[in-house]
Scaffold this active site. Structure first.
Site, PDB file in Angstrom:
ATOM      1  N   ILE A  96       6.695   4.598   6.585  1.00 43.26           N
ATOM      2  CA  ILE A  96       6.962   3.255   7.109  1.00 43.26           C
ATOM      3  C   ILE A  96       8.167   2.619   6.416  1.00 43.26           C
ATOM      4  O   ILE A  96       8.842   1.789   7.001  1.00 43.26           O
ATOM      5  CB  ILE A  96       5.720   2.330   7.009  1.00 43.26           C
ATOM      6  CG1 ILE A  96       5.132   2.323   5.601  1.00 43.26           C
ATOM      7  CG2 ILE A  96       4.661   2.750   7.997  1.00 43.26           C
ATOM      8  CD1 ILE A  96       3.932   1.403   5.461  1.00 43.26           C
ATOM      9  N   TYR A 147      -6.580   2.783  -6.391  1.00 43.54           N
ATOM     10  CA  TYR A 147      -5.662   2.385  -5.314  1.00 43.54           C
ATOM     11  C   TYR A 147      -6.050   1.006  -4.775  1.00 43.54           C
ATOM     12  O   TYR A 147      -5.205   0.114  -4.657  1.00 43.54           O
ATOM     13  CB  TYR A 147      -5.685   3.428  -4.195  1.00 43.54           C
ATOM     14  CG  TYR A 147      -4.817   3.075  -3.017  1.00 43.54           C
ATOM     15  CD1 TYR A 147      -3.429   3.186  -3.093  1.00 43.54           C
ATOM     16  CD2 TYR A 147      -5.374   2.617  -1.825  1.00 43.54           C
ATOM     17  CE1 TYR A 147      -2.628   2.858  -2.017  1.00 43.54           C
ATOM     18  CE2 TYR A 147      -4.574   2.283  -0.741  1.00 43.54           C
ATOM     19  CZ  TYR A 147      -3.201   2.409  -0.847  1.00 43.54           C
ATOM     20  OH  TYR A 147      -2.407   2.068   0.227  1.00 43.54           O
ATOM     21  N   LYS A 155      -3.943  -2.537  -4.813  1.00 38.17           N
ATOM     22  CA  LYS A 155      -3.627  -3.268  -3.577  1.00 38.17           C
ATOM     23  C   LYS A 155      -4.126  -4.712  -3.655  1.00 38.17           C
ATOM     24  O   LYS A 155      -3.523  -5.608  -3.065  1.00 38.17           O
ATOM     25  CB  LYS A 155      -4.194  -2.535  -2.361  1.00 38.17           C
ATOM     26  CG  LYS A 155      -3.549  -1.186  -2.091  1.00 38.17           C
ATOM     27  CD  LYS A 155      -2.135  -1.303  -1.560  1.00 38.17           C
ATOM     28  CE  LYS A 155      -1.073  -0.766  -2.459  1.00 38.17           C
ATOM     29  NZ  LYS A 155       0.295  -0.926  -1.939  1.00 38.17           N
TER      30      LYS A 155
END
Ligand code: NAG
Length: 320
Positions: A50, A204, A208
């Site tokens: 992305i 993770y 985030k």
């Protein structure tokens, strides 16, 4: 009997598929019309996935795009693709290893010396992996949060000097499962216990959550300036993020990914929305998904935790 069961099953499966496409795997499109010519953007990890799709669109709109990546060879390959596809000549490589605070400082120094403005900082790079950074931090906390934290702090003055600049930080819906244990962070230089390697997924999620809280606190510190900031859930995207996971996970994830997951272009739309959409400035500090602002749970907008995370991060980076 079978004549009835088969169509029922087919309809049920199709129904679930459509439902998933309308919810968890919903597509959206950036409608921002901002022209980027004469403007400059830094994107971390823009060489793949992305990040590359985002860099491509920014270059197409005329931005000078600084690709802040670790691997020169991969970055130059992406730059050559982007130049070919967009006709832009304003896409450049600048070395950045987010797993090294020294590298972050050296990147910022080079950038500030050679570039005059910064309209967009896109904190895009992220990884799911096990291990430690050069400075001994848990790699997900270190790269996904701390490296970007230091990078943003070091570039803040330049962002303030540039009219209506923005900071877009890639988070994930996975932040909902995140936790922040400051005691552990200080003693262990990580947000996990560090005892089991399978905890890298938890680590993770924790990193985030840091991205959302960082943006929350950053917007407060930016009050009175013309700099705004946003955190983003890009969607569930088929990227190289899973390149570090095991073979059996790949075998399980691949077929589902092909049917449901967003491609990288769809996965760049919410980032582009936050970068390019006119009029979202009053939403500074908020979290976006599917090109729209979204409410987050209490722990992701806890003022005290966000402030403490900022202060601890400053200390860990040697900023205070
Ligand atoms: C913010 O932008 C407005 C409008 O362009 C300008 O008048 C103002 O001086 C800017 N404020 C700062 C702190 O740069």
């Amino acid at each position: 009997m079978l004549t009835l069961v088969v169509p029922v099953v087919v309809v049920a499966v199709a129904g679930v598929y459509v439902l998933l496409l309308e919810t968890l795997f919903k597509r959206s499109e950036c409608r921002g019309a901002a022209d980027m010519s004469g403007k400059a953007a830094i994107i971390t990890g823009g060489n793949t996935g992305i990040g590359k799709a985002t860099a491509m669109e920014l270059a197409r709109r005329g931005a000078r795009v600084i690709m802040a990546c670790r691997n020169r060879r991969k970055a130059e390959a992406a730059i050559s693709d982007i130049k070919k596809e967009t006709g832009s000549s304003e896409v450049v490589y600048m070395h950045l290893d987010l797993g090294s605070l020294k590298s972050v400082r050296s990147f910022a120094e080079t950038f500030l010396k050679t570039e005059t403005r910064l309209d967009l900082l896109i904190n895009n790079a992220g990884l799911v992996a096990d291990g430690r950074t050069e400075d001994g931090f848990g790699i997900e906390f270190g790269v996904n949060h701390l490296g970007h934290f230091l990078l943003t702090c070091l570039l803040l003055d330049r962002l303030k000097e540039t009219p209506s600049s923005r900071v877009v930080t890639l988070s994930s819906m996975a932040h909902r499962w995140g936790k922040i244990d400051f005691e552990n962070l200080i003693t262990n230089k990580d947000l996990g216990s560090g005892q089991y390697s399978w905890q890298f997924f938890q680590a993770y999620c924790n990193s985030k959550l840091c991205n959302v809280l960082f943006t929350h606190e950053l917007s407060k510190r930016l009050k009175g300036t013309n700099v705004t900031c946003y955190s983003v859930h890009p969607g569930i995207v088929k990227t190289e993020l899973s390149r570090h996971v095991s073979l059996w996970q790949k075998i399980f994830i691949e077929p589902v990914a092909t049917l449901l997951f967003l491609d990288t272009k769809s996965g760049s739309q919410t980032t582009l929305h936050c970068a390019l959409q006119e009029g979202i400035e009053p939403l500074s500090g908020r979290y976006f998904s599917c090109c729209a602002v979204q409410e987050v749970c209490g722990k992701a907008k806890d003022d005290a935790v966000a402030r403490k995370l900022w202060e601890v991060s400053e200390r860990l980076c040697g900023l205070s």
